[in-house]
Design a protein around this motif. Structure first.
Motif, short mmCIF file in Angstrom:
data_model
loop_
_atom_site.label_atom_id
_atom_site.label_comp_id
_atom_site.label_asym_id
_atom_site.label_seq_id
_atom_site.Cartn_x
_atom_site.Cartn_y
_atom_site.Cartn_z
N LEU A 177 29.13 2.62 34.00
CA LEU A 177 28.49 3.65 33.20
C LEU A 177 29.12 3.72 31.82
N SER A 178 30.42 3.54 31.77
CA SER A 178 31.12 3.54 30.49
C SER A 178 30.54 2.44 29.59
N GLN A 179 30.32 1.28 30.15
CA GLN A 179 29.79 0.17 29.36
C GLN A 179 28.33 0.37 29.00
N ALA A 204 32.50 9.89 31.59
CA ALA A 204 31.87 8.61 31.92
C ALA A 204 32.19 7.53 30.89
N ARG A 214 32.14 3.96 37.65
CA ARG A 214 32.46 4.58 36.36
C ARG A 214 32.61 3.56 35.21
N PRO A 215 33.30 2.44 35.43
CA PRO A 215 33.37 1.45 34.33
C PRO A 215 31.99 0.93 33.93
N ARG A 252 33.97 3.23 41.64
CA ARG A 252 33.53 1.85 41.42
C ARG A 252 32.57 1.79 40.24
N GLU A 257 40.71 2.10 44.58
CA GLU A 257 39.63 2.08 43.58
C GLU A 257 40.01 2.92 42.37
N ASN A 262 26.80 3.18 28.50
CA ASN A 262 26.75 4.17 27.42
C ASN A 262 27.20 3.55 26.10
N MET A 263 28.20 2.69 26.19
CA MET A 263 28.65 2.02 24.97
C MET A 263 27.56 1.11 24.41
N LYS A 314 27.37 11.63 39.52
CA LYS A 314 28.63 11.77 38.78
C LYS A 314 29.69 12.54 39.55
#
Lengths: 433, 315
Positions: free
Chosen positions: A69-71, B29, A66-67, A64, B228, A73-74, A44
């Protein structure tokens, strides 16, 4: 909702329906744990990389990923939502919550998802497995479902509970049969629970879509939501927001990134299927031996277990018509969700992914094992909760000097949060707001 | 003695993770706020002045960076006027022209003020709005040449100033430090940042323009790391402006909380009061009343407007 492909109902009694719903609970629960484990393992910050080397590359990897991980977790949160919906389905038939689950790993034949259920760090292997979990039945990936941590199809459990008991071999089939059972069994036989006892969407925010179930059409709608969000099955197959679609996108982007960026290693070197003790069925696990990591793992499992007991007490005793809201209900909701889930389980999972596994695993880290010993208790005495929260606070304080130096501020915050939770919980239960 | 009221407003920054992340998550995150690869960790500190923010942590806004009506056309919270007994007090207003408001305890930037929310741990019940005491609270107004400095702090529990929020069992002890009001769609907050409920300046249009600007930055940026980061911001705006998340980015532009409490701390610092045209007395507590809102999740900054009132004897 596509009709079941079977010509004979496989769930012909209320008893089998309850059995199927409990298995669905276990599955949603374990999927959530797997997705969280992968998320916990992701680097992280720069501090999570080995010192030296190209800092620009490290920053690129963080941005690259982070999106993704966001998904993830969702999606993990949506699996918890599915677990909540199945809990409402159980309540509708007059049964209590089912928050038990077997130990990881589960070989693929017993898992009903075409791949083994296991705890593995984020990477191409785990994401490919996630694609297998969430695929609609009519799609078979060209790549095989990856084995995990030595747990391959060669490992057989002595029995396959759902297939043996119900003759069901996929999760899509499981939910379709559950849906058929709700609509084909006599309503008086099925709907034995009080409609007051179900937790609805009004209790939550942030797009948590909890559906209550009081009749056949609501049961079908609830199952439809689970399948749409997961496999994308419904009126518009391969729904762009489905878990399947998201995981296939993540996999494609991960593969591209791996070829574009040298040494694209997002995940920490976390062992597969960490455990405190050997698997009860002798399946391969990574028994952690580092003394500090073992202490923190025990603490994680204790916090995790406490959260499950709180959730069980909340769902089992919930009343939607109590006015004013019963004090214990408010106290349980207060403690179980944001404090325990978000502010304790997740940070501890991330701490464990940054601690050594032991000399038997050179260069590798431990991880959260989600081990729960025995059934999740049905507790409703404030003294039990107060005692447990006090114990957790004391343990967090002790572990401050046990974790690596760079993680001590995180453990300090954990201690503060558990202490505050216990103070407020006690007052809320006995005196109200 | 009459109350001397110093009016202020402007942009503030708070780099903090948002649900479903833990409130102290260092990078963010899964929520709609996060640190980019080249930025420092999220430290949750509320900063009211540009010189308190490292350059790498200050994200640019597309031009025009500030609404047409904005007084100072710069980041930060500044004095906008002074009244005495409710009437304009020209001498003090001139002395404090372009004066700055600060909340950072002197010399300890890492212990700066934070919204002590802790994902709902430190307050209950959640009935109407959010309980968020700002802790620690150390209020300072300074003239542009620092010839005038008025500063006073306030402890969460005046009877036990050293007690931390997580040690306090009864939230009513610090309820006075929590918002007294909450708005989901504040016209005042939205207007302050140039947003309206609908039309070409709606919150949707606000972020649409942001996306367009970022897309242009993307094609013009050569540095791989910066590219990025821009892609990450675009992903974030797309996702958190969508129904999948309840359009949180957009709804936060209209959200606003109001605080109103007395500063009871013993750490009082007064310098140059004579330049205001009198002296500050001890006849009553100092008081602050302010709203904070219009939070832009992409820039991690919001807007505030408020007052500091002190007992004053005109010379």
């Amino acid at each position: 909702m596509p009709k079941s492909s079977t010509t004979t109902r496989k769930i012909g009694t209320r008893k089998k329906l309850v059995q199927a719903l409990r298995f669905a609970s276990e599955l949603e629960h374990m999927l959530s744990c797997e997705y969280l484990f992968a998320s916990f393992s992701a680097r992280k910050s720069l501090a999570d990389f080995d010192p030296g080397g190209d800092e620009g590359r490290k920053r690129l990897i963080l941005d690259r990923a982070r999106p993704w991980l966001s998904q993830i977790n969702m999606i993990a949160r949506q699996e918890m939502e599915h677990l909540g919906i199945v809990t409402n389905l159980l309540a509708a038939v007059g049964e209590g919550p089912w928050f038990e689950h077997p130990s990881f790993p589960i070989p693929k034949e017993a898992a009903l998802v075409g791949a083994p259920l296991c705890l593995e760090r984020f990477g191409e292997s785990s994401v490919k497995r996630f694609v297998w979990y969430e695929r609609p039945e009519y799609l078979t990936p060209s790549f095989p479902a990856p084995p995990c941590g030595g747990c391959s199809s060669a490992h057989e459990l002595l029995h396959h509970p759902v297939r043996d008991a119900l003759g069901i071999s996929s999760i899509q089939e499981l939910y379709e049969e559950i849906s058929t059972a709700f609509t084909s069994l006599p309503p008086a036989e099925v709907f034995q629970g009080s409609t007051d006892l179900q937790v609805g969407a009004a209790n939550f925010g942030y797009r948590v879509e909890m559906l209550t179930v009081t009749n056949q059409s609501e049961a079908v709608a609830a199952i439809q939501q689970i399948l749409e969000q997961g496999e994308g099955i419904g009126d518009q197959p391969l729904h762009s927001d489905s878990h399947f679609q998201r995981f296939t996108n993540i996999l494609a982007e991960l593969q591209t990134s791996t070829s574009e960026i040298p040494d694209f290693s997002l995940a920490l070197p976390v062992v597969a299927n960490p455990a405190l003790k050997p698997h009860p069925a002798g399946l391969p696990v990574s028994v952690i031996t580092d003394p500090s990591a073992v202490q923190v793992m025990r603490f994680f499992n204790r916090v995790y277990h406490t959260m499950l007991v709180l959730l069980k007490a909340y769902f089992a005793n919930y009343s939607s018509t109590g006015t004013p809201e019963p004090r214990p209900q408010a106290a349980l909701f207060y403690a179980a969700f944001f404090p325990l889930m978000t502010m304790m389980v997740r940070p501890l999972g991330e701490i464990l992914a940054r601690m050594p596994a032991g000399p038997e695993y050179p260069g590798q880290n431990a991880g959260a094992s989600f081990e729960v010993e025995g059934p999740v208790e049905s507790e409703y005495e404030p003294a039990w909760f107060n005692s447990r929260l006090s114990e957790l606070a004391a343990t967090a304080r002790e572990l401050h000097s046990v974790v690596p130096h760079r993680l001590r501020s995180d453990m300090q915050v954990l201690f503060e949060n558990i202490t505050s939770t216990q103070l407020h919980f006690q007052k809320l239960w006995t005196q109200g707001s | 003695m009459q109350p001397l009221t110093i009016h202020y407003e402007g942009y503030w920054q708070c780099r903090q993770a948002t649900d479903p992340d833990p409130s102290n998550d260092p990078r963010g995150a899964s929520g709609y706020t996060f640190a980019l690869g080249y930025e420092n960790d999220l430290d949750q500190i509320i900063r009211l002045q540009r010189d308190e923010i490292p350059d790498c942590d200050f994200r640019d806004a597309p031009p025009p960076s500030y609404p047409p009506e904005h007084a100072t056309k710069q980041f930060g919270v500044f004095v906008t006027g002074v009244t005495l007994g409710g009437k304009p007090f020209v001498r003090a207003a001139q002395a404090l022209r372009e004066g700055k408001i600060r909340w950072m305890p002197q010399g300890h930037p890492m212990s700066g003020p934070k919204f002590e929310l802790r994902n709902t741990i430190t307050y209950f019940p959640v009935s109407d709005g959010i309980f968020m005491p700002i802790v620690p609270f150390d209020f300072q107004v300074e003239s542009s040449d620092q010839a005038i400095i008025l500063r006073r702090d306030d402890a969460l529990d005046p009877d036990d100033p050293e007690k931390k929020i997580w040690e306090i069992a009864d939230y009513k002890v610090y309820a006075r430090r929590c918002p007294v009001n909450w708005f989901d769609n504040s016209d005042e907050a939205m207007t302050a940042v140039g947003v309206s409920l609908d039309g070409t300046n709606s919150s949707s249009a606000f972020f649409q323009k942001r996306k367009e600007w970022l897309q242009l930055q993307l094609v013009e940026e050569d540095d791989v790391v910066r590219r990025e980061a821009i892609k990450n911001r675009l992903y974030n705006i797309n996702f958190f402006s969508s129904n999948a998340d309840g359009c949180r980015l957009e709804t936060r532009l209209g959200a606003c909380a109001v605080w109103d409490f007395a500063l009871k701390g013993c750490n009082i610092s007064v310098k140059g009061e004579d330049k205001l045209g009198g002296r500050i007395t001890n006849d009553s507590d100092w008081g602050v009343r302010f709203w904070m809102g219009a939070f832009d999740g992409d820039l991690m900054r919001g807007y505030m407007r408020g007052t500091l009132t002190v007992p004053f004897e005109k010379s």
